[in-house]
Design an enzyme around this catalytic site. Sequence first.
Site, PDB file in Angstrom:
ATOM      1  N   TYR A  14      -4.530  -0.473 -14.811  1.00 47.53           N
ATOM      2  CA  TYR A  14      -5.632   0.371 -15.272  1.00 47.53           C
ATOM      3  C   TYR A  14      -6.877  -0.437 -15.667  1.00 47.53           C
ATOM      4  O   TYR A  14      -7.888   0.142 -16.065  1.00 47.53           O
ATOM      5  CB  TYR A  14      -5.186   1.187 -16.494  1.00 47.53           C
ATOM      6  CG  TYR A  14      -3.989   2.066 -16.244  1.00 47.53           C
ATOM      7  CD1 TYR A  14      -4.118   3.292 -15.592  1.00 47.53           C
ATOM      8  CD2 TYR A  14      -2.714   1.667 -16.640  1.00 47.53           C
ATOM      9  CE1 TYR A  14      -3.014   4.098 -15.346  1.00 47.53           C
ATOM     10  CE2 TYR A  14      -1.601   2.463 -16.408  1.00 47.53           C
ATOM     11  CZ  TYR A  14      -1.760   3.674 -15.756  1.00 47.53           C
ATOM     12  OH  TYR A  14      -0.674   4.468 -15.523  1.00 47.53           O
ATOM     13  N   PHE A  64      -1.326   4.092 -24.576  1.00 46.40           N
ATOM     14  CA  PHE A  64      -1.891   4.977 -23.564  1.00 46.40           C
ATOM     15  C   PHE A  64      -2.862   5.936 -24.252  1.00 46.40           C
ATOM     16  O   PHE A  64      -2.730   6.254 -25.432  1.00 46.40           O
ATOM     17  CB  PHE A  64      -0.841   5.707 -22.728  1.00 46.40           C
ATOM     18  CG  PHE A  64      -0.162   4.793 -21.738  1.00 46.40           C
ATOM     19  CD1 PHE A  64      -0.737   4.555 -20.492  1.00 46.40           C
ATOM     20  CD2 PHE A  64       1.015   4.141 -22.068  1.00 46.40           C
ATOM     21  CE1 PHE A  64      -0.139   3.696 -19.584  1.00 46.40           C
ATOM     22  CE2 PHE A  64       1.614   3.271 -21.166  1.00 46.40           C
ATOM     23  CZ  PHE A  64       1.032   3.048 -19.922  1.00 46.40           C
ATOM     24  N   ASN A  66      -3.670   9.054 -24.484  1.00 43.00           N
ATOM     25  CA  ASN A  66      -3.375  10.302 -25.193  1.00 43.00           C
ATOM     26  C   ASN A  66      -2.800  10.112 -26.590  1.00 43.00           C
ATOM     27  O   ASN A  66      -2.731  11.070 -27.359  1.00 43.00           O
ATOM     28  CB  ASN A  66      -2.398  11.158 -24.369  1.00 43.00           C
ATOM     29  CG  ASN A  66      -3.011  11.629 -23.067  1.00 43.00           C
ATOM     30  OD1 ASN A  66      -4.109  11.237 -22.692  1.00 43.00           O
ATOM     31  ND2 ASN A  66      -2.288  12.485 -22.365  1.00 43.00           N
ATOM     32  N   ASP A  91     -15.375   6.266 -22.619  1.00 44.43           N
ATOM     33  CA  ASP A  91     -16.017   6.783 -21.410  1.00 44.43           C
ATOM     34  C   ASP A  91     -16.518   8.199 -21.662  1.00 44.43           C
ATOM     35  O   ASP A  91     -15.910   8.961 -22.407  1.00 44.43           O
ATOM     36  CB  ASP A  91     -15.034   6.765 -20.238  1.00 44.43           C
ATOM     37  CG  ASP A  91     -13.768   7.561 -20.519  1.00 44.43           C
ATOM     38  OD1 ASP A  91     -13.110   7.289 -21.541  1.00 44.43           O
ATOM     39  OD2 ASP A  91     -13.437   8.458 -19.726  1.00 44.43           O
TER      40      ASP A  91
END
Length: 227
Positions: A14, A64, A66, A91
Amino acid sequence: MKLFVGLGNPGPKYERNRHNIGFMALDQIAGDHGFSPWKSKFQALICEGNLGGEKVLLLKPQTFMNLSGQSVGEAMRFYKLTPADVVVLHDELDLAPGKARMKQGGGHAGHNGLRSIHSHIGADYARVRLGIGHPGHKDAVAGYVLRDFPKADEGWLDDLMRGISDGAAELAKGDGGKFMNAVALRVAPPRSSATKPKAEAKAEKAAREEVAPDTRSPLEKLMDKFK
């Protein structure tokens, strides 16, 4: 102490995703300002340094996106910080690529990382919204944010990262205006006369040439007044 949180997903898969622009910003700050090496703590990678006389902790949650709030909450409790000490860099789909905006408090606008942080520490923290643009349809968002930045974006992305690093000390002091000025100087530097587009320079030259110098003698000017 100030806590700068960059949002993203862990691992090399990622690393260059649009969703990881918050991680990228912290990497730029750490590298430019001589921060300590990254280490694992609070379900995150962290490092420490000094920006303009302010002690700053950089935190990249490894939970991660979330579940980002779990890591942020742990760090805040350990250092006895309040939401006012926290700045989250993330972002932003609703800003054009390369644009940056600051915001204090407010909603999470559907951003999963911010939603998680809201649930753990509330909404009263500062955000640096980093524009990545929108794919045009909400159904395309998930795939869009989890794709790498294309090569064509490298120029503005590098300028934006350098601008954030330039203004990091002002961000640590809580001066959003000076921070945004530092970003703007990198992303959209003022044009000097030497760098004006050819069309603009040509138009200025034509305008100057249209005003011909007055070569009449004083007597001729006086006589012309009575014509």
